[in-house]
Design an enzyme around this catalytic site. Structure first.
Site, PDB file in Angstrom:
ATOM      1  N   GLY A  54       0.829  -1.214   0.000  1.00 48.94           N
ATOM      2  CA  GLY A  54       0.000   0.000   0.000  1.00 48.94           C
ATOM      3  C   GLY A  54       0.857   1.254   0.000  1.00 48.94           C
ATOM      4  O   GLY A  54       0.643   2.190  -0.783  1.00 48.94           O
ATOM      5  N   HIS A  92      -0.897  12.273   5.204  1.00 51.49           N
ATOM      6  CA  HIS A  92       0.352  12.381   5.964  1.00 51.49           C
ATOM      7  C   HIS A  92       1.545  12.005   5.080  1.00 51.49           C
ATOM      8  O   HIS A  92       2.578  12.644   5.108  1.00 51.49           O
ATOM      9  CB  HIS A  92       0.254  11.467   7.188  1.00 51.49           C
ATOM     10  CG  HIS A  92      -0.147  10.042   6.890  1.00 51.49           C
ATOM     11  ND1 HIS A  92      -1.153   9.717   5.998  1.00 51.49           N
ATOM     12  CD2 HIS A  92       0.336   8.853   7.335  1.00 51.49           C
ATOM     13  CE1 HIS A  92      -1.274   8.405   5.925  1.00 51.49           C
ATOM     14  NE2 HIS A  92      -0.381   7.867   6.738  1.00 51.49           N
ATOM     15  N   ARG A  93       1.369  10.967   4.253  1.00 53.55           N
ATOM     16  CA  ARG A  93       2.467  10.481   3.402  1.00 53.55           C
ATOM     17  C   ARG A  93       2.757  11.488   2.280  1.00 53.55           C
ATOM     18  O   ARG A  93       3.922  11.788   1.998  1.00 53.55           O
ATOM     19  CB  ARG A  93       2.060   9.110   2.829  1.00 53.55           C
ATOM     20  CG  ARG A  93       3.105   8.448   1.940  1.00 53.55           C
ATOM     21  CD  ARG A  93       2.837   6.966   1.814  1.00 53.55           C
ATOM     22  NE  ARG A  93       2.913   6.323   3.120  1.00 53.55           N
ATOM     23  CZ  ARG A  93       1.846   5.881   3.797  1.00 53.55           C
ATOM     24  NH1 ARG A  93       0.637   5.954   3.284  1.00 53.55           N
ATOM     25  NH2 ARG A  93       1.992   5.370   5.002  1.00 53.55           N
ATOM     26  N   GLY A 102      -4.646  -0.578   5.316  1.00 55.43           N
ATOM     27  CA  GLY A 102      -4.539  -0.356   6.769  1.00 55.43           C
ATOM     28  C   GLY A 102      -5.838   0.144   7.383  1.00 55.43           C
ATOM     29  O   GLY A 102      -6.912  -0.435   7.190  1.00 55.43           O
ATOM     30  N   TYR A 103      -5.732   1.252   8.110  1.00 50.10           N
ATOM     31  CA  TYR A 103      -6.872   1.791   8.860  1.00 50.10           C
ATOM     32  C   TYR A 103      -7.726   2.753   8.038  1.00 50.10           C
ATOM     33  O   TYR A 103      -8.625   3.386   8.587  1.00 50.10           O
ATOM     34  CB  TYR A 103      -6.352   2.507  10.123  1.00 50.10           C
ATOM     35  CG  TYR A 103      -5.590   1.612  11.073  1.00 50.10           C
ATOM     36  CD1 TYR A 103      -6.253   0.870  12.053  1.00 50.10           C
ATOM     37  CD2 TYR A 103      -4.199   1.494  10.998  1.00 50.10           C
ATOM     38  CE1 TYR A 103      -5.548   0.046  12.930  1.00 50.10           C
ATOM     39  CE2 TYR A 103      -3.489   0.676  11.862  1.00 50.10           C
ATOM     40  CZ  TYR A 103      -4.168  -0.047  12.821  1.00 50.10           C
ATOM     41  OH  TYR A 103      -3.490  -0.867  13.682  1.00 50.10           O
ATOM     42  N   ASP A 104      -7.464   2.883   6.743  1.00 57.79           N
ATOM     43  CA  ASP A 104      -8.226   3.841   5.925  1.00 57.79           C
ATOM     44  C   ASP A 104      -9.748   3.698   6.075  1.00 57.79           C
ATOM     45  O   ASP A 104     -10.444   4.713   6.145  1.00 57.79           O
ATOM     46  CB  ASP A 104      -7.832   3.732   4.448  1.00 57.79           C
ATOM     47  CG  ASP A 104      -6.525   4.459   4.134  1.00 57.79           C
ATOM     48  OD1 ASP A 104      -6.266   5.506   4.768  1.00 57.79           O
ATOM     49  OD2 ASP A 104      -5.777   3.997   3.264  1.00 57.79           O
ATOM     50  N   ASP A 108       8.121   5.571   8.076  1.00 57.72           N
ATOM     51  CA  ASP A 108       7.514   4.941   9.248  1.00 57.72           C
ATOM     52  C   ASP A 108       6.272   5.750   9.580  1.00 57.72           C
ATOM     53  O   ASP A 108       6.325   6.979   9.680  1.00 57.72           O
ATOM     54  CB  ASP A 108       8.457   4.854  10.443  1.00 57.72           C
ATOM     55  CG  ASP A 108       7.971   3.779  11.404  1.00 57.72           C
ATOM     56  OD1 ASP A 108       8.001   2.590  11.014  1.00 57.72           O
ATOM     57  OD2 ASP A 108       7.529   4.097  12.518  1.00 57.72           O
ATOM     58  N   SER A 109       5.170   5.050   9.678  1.00 60.07           N
ATOM     59  CA  SER A 109       3.895   5.755   9.806  1.00 60.07           C
ATOM     60  C   SER A 109       2.966   4.978  10.722  1.00 60.07           C
ATOM     61  O   SER A 109       3.256   3.851  11.110  1.00 60.07           O
ATOM     62  CB  SER A 109       3.274   5.948   8.422  1.00 60.07           C
ATOM     63  OG  SER A 109       3.282   4.743   7.694  1.00 60.07           O
TER      64      SER A 109
HETATM   65  P1  ITT Z   1       7.305  -1.197   6.181  1.00 58.74           P
HETATM   66  O1  ITT Z   1       7.932  -1.048   7.561  1.00 58.74           O
HETATM   67  O2  ITT Z   1       7.858  -2.355   5.432  1.00 58.74           O
HETATM   68  O3  ITT Z   1       7.315   0.076   5.418  1.00 58.74           O
HETATM   69  P2  ITT Z   1       4.875  -1.543   7.719  1.00 58.74           P
HETATM   70  O4  ITT Z   1       3.437  -1.732   7.351  1.00 58.74           O
HETATM   71  O5  ITT Z   1       5.439  -2.496   8.748  1.00 58.74           O
HETATM   72  O6  ITT Z   1       5.742  -1.566   6.382  1.00 58.74           O
HETATM   73  P3  ITT Z   1       5.021   0.682   9.574  1.00 58.74           P
HETATM   74  O7  ITT Z   1       5.755  -0.033  10.643  1.00 58.74           O
HETATM   75  O8  ITT Z   1       5.403   2.100   9.255  1.00 58.74           O
HETATM   76  O9  ITT Z   1       5.092  -0.062   8.185  1.00 58.74           O
HETATM   77  O10 ITT Z   1       3.476   0.640   9.962  1.00 58.74           O
HETATM   78  C1  ITT Z   1       2.552   1.428   9.311  1.00 58.74           C
HETATM   79  C2  ITT Z   1       1.142   0.962   9.637  1.00 58.74           C
HETATM   80  O11 ITT Z   1       0.332   2.109   9.931  1.00 58.74           O
HETATM   81  C3  ITT Z   1       0.511   0.326   8.402  1.00 58.74           C
HETATM   82  O12 ITT Z   1       0.738  -1.068   8.395  1.00 58.74           O
HETATM   83  C4  ITT Z   1      -0.959   0.688   8.576  1.00 58.74           C
HETATM   84  O13 ITT Z   1      -1.568  -0.203   9.445  1.00 58.74           O
HETATM   85  C5  ITT Z   1      -0.876   2.069   9.238  1.00 58.74           C
HETATM   86  N1  ITT Z   1      -0.891   3.136   8.210  1.00 58.74           N
HETATM   87  C6  ITT Z   1       0.147   3.947   7.854  1.00 58.74           C
HETATM   88  N2  ITT Z   1      -0.204   4.761   6.835  1.00 58.74           N
HETATM   89  C7  ITT Z   1      -1.482   4.458   6.548  1.00 58.74           C
HETATM   90  C8  ITT Z   1      -2.395   4.927   5.596  1.00 58.74           C
HETATM   91  O14 ITT Z   1      -2.049   5.840   4.685  1.00 58.74           O
HETATM   92  N3  ITT Z   1      -3.613   4.400   5.578  1.00 58.74           N
HETATM   93  C9  ITT Z   1      -3.979   3.447   6.452  1.00 58.74           C
HETATM   94  N4  ITT Z   1      -3.175   2.928   7.377  1.00 58.74           N
HETATM   95  C10 ITT Z   1      -1.931   3.412   7.444  1.00 58.74           C
END
Ligand code: ITT
Length: 195
Positions: free
Chosen positions: A12, A180-181, A153-155, A67-68
């Site tokens: 995503g 945010h991204r 994710g949480y969208d 990281d998000s």
């Molecule tokens: P990488 O570390 O490989 O990039 P990850 O999914 O483990 O992938 P993070 O540790 O940064 O990445 O976790 C981010 C989580 O936050 C992600 O899995 C979603 O659950 C949520 N998230 C972040 N940005 C989002 C978005 O734009 N929309 C919905 N959920 C989001």
């Protein structure tokens, strides 16, 4: 422009980042078989640094990491840096989202405020002592049930007052303009290009 490794394994995120940057030289770390490092930081910025440095080291190329996560006021900032594994290591987006809805059960609408945070980090090389760091914040509210099929994710539970829909109901283009991204990537790009 030389290749840049994208230190993410989240499809995503990769889709959104590639759409925003529109460079065909941004290559996901899966193409280099980069092993994912443990995200041991307690802040977004620490974890973004760990991921970008790890990919730059492995690939001997510049690297960018995201990281998000979701920060919910009524949950004292949870799920925060553990957003991807809120329901346990390896949990699906659906399981994380269901856990969030459960934790938020009974909390009235005015107290359901939340925000997505994204910290983007760019390492010119693994030993870069001054990586570029940019943060984006997107304010919303947690719905009581999921709605919409776009995004990830949480969208489906992130309600946007301004657009009267969830972020999973936005088109990818509009989400990237608001999110945010998108914000973090635009700040990062300005710093990189000096504009
Ligand atoms: P990488 O570390 O490989 O990039 P990850 O999914 O483990 O992938 P993070 O540790 O940064 O990445 O976790 C981010 C989580 O936050 C992600 O899995 C979603 O659950 C949520 N998230 C972040 N940005 C989002 C978005 O734009 N929309 C919905 N959920 C989001």
């Amino acid at each position: 422009m030389n290749s840049i490794v994208l230190a993410s394994s989240n499809p995503g995120k990769i889709r959104e980042i590639q759409a925003i940057l529109q460079h065909d030289n941004i290559l996901p770390q899966s193409q280099f078989n980069v092993a994912e490092p443990a995200e041991t930081g307690s802040t977004f910025v620490e974890n973004a640094i760990i991921k970008a440095r790890n990919a730059a080291q492995h690939c001997q190329l510049p690297a960018i990491a995201d990281d998000s996560g979701l920060v919910v006021d009524a949950l004292q900032g949870a799920p925060g840096v553990i957003s991807a594994r809120y329901a346990g290591v390896g949990a699906s987006d659906q399981a994380n989202l269901e856990k969030l809805l459960l934790e938020m059960r009974g909390i009235p609408s005015p107290r359901r405020t939340a925000r997505f945070i994204c910290v983007m980090v760019y390492f010119r090389h693994a030993g870069d002592p001054t990586p570029i760091i940019a943060q984006g914040v997107w304010e919303g509210r947690i719905l009581e049930a999921a709605v919409g099929d776009n995004g990830f994710g949480y969208d489906p539970v992130f309600w946007l007052e301004s657009h009267q829909c969830s972020s999973a109901q936005l088109t990818p283009d509009i989400k990237n303009q608001l999110s945010h991204r998108g914000q973090a990537l635009r700040i990062l790009t300005q710093q990189l290009t000096g504009r």
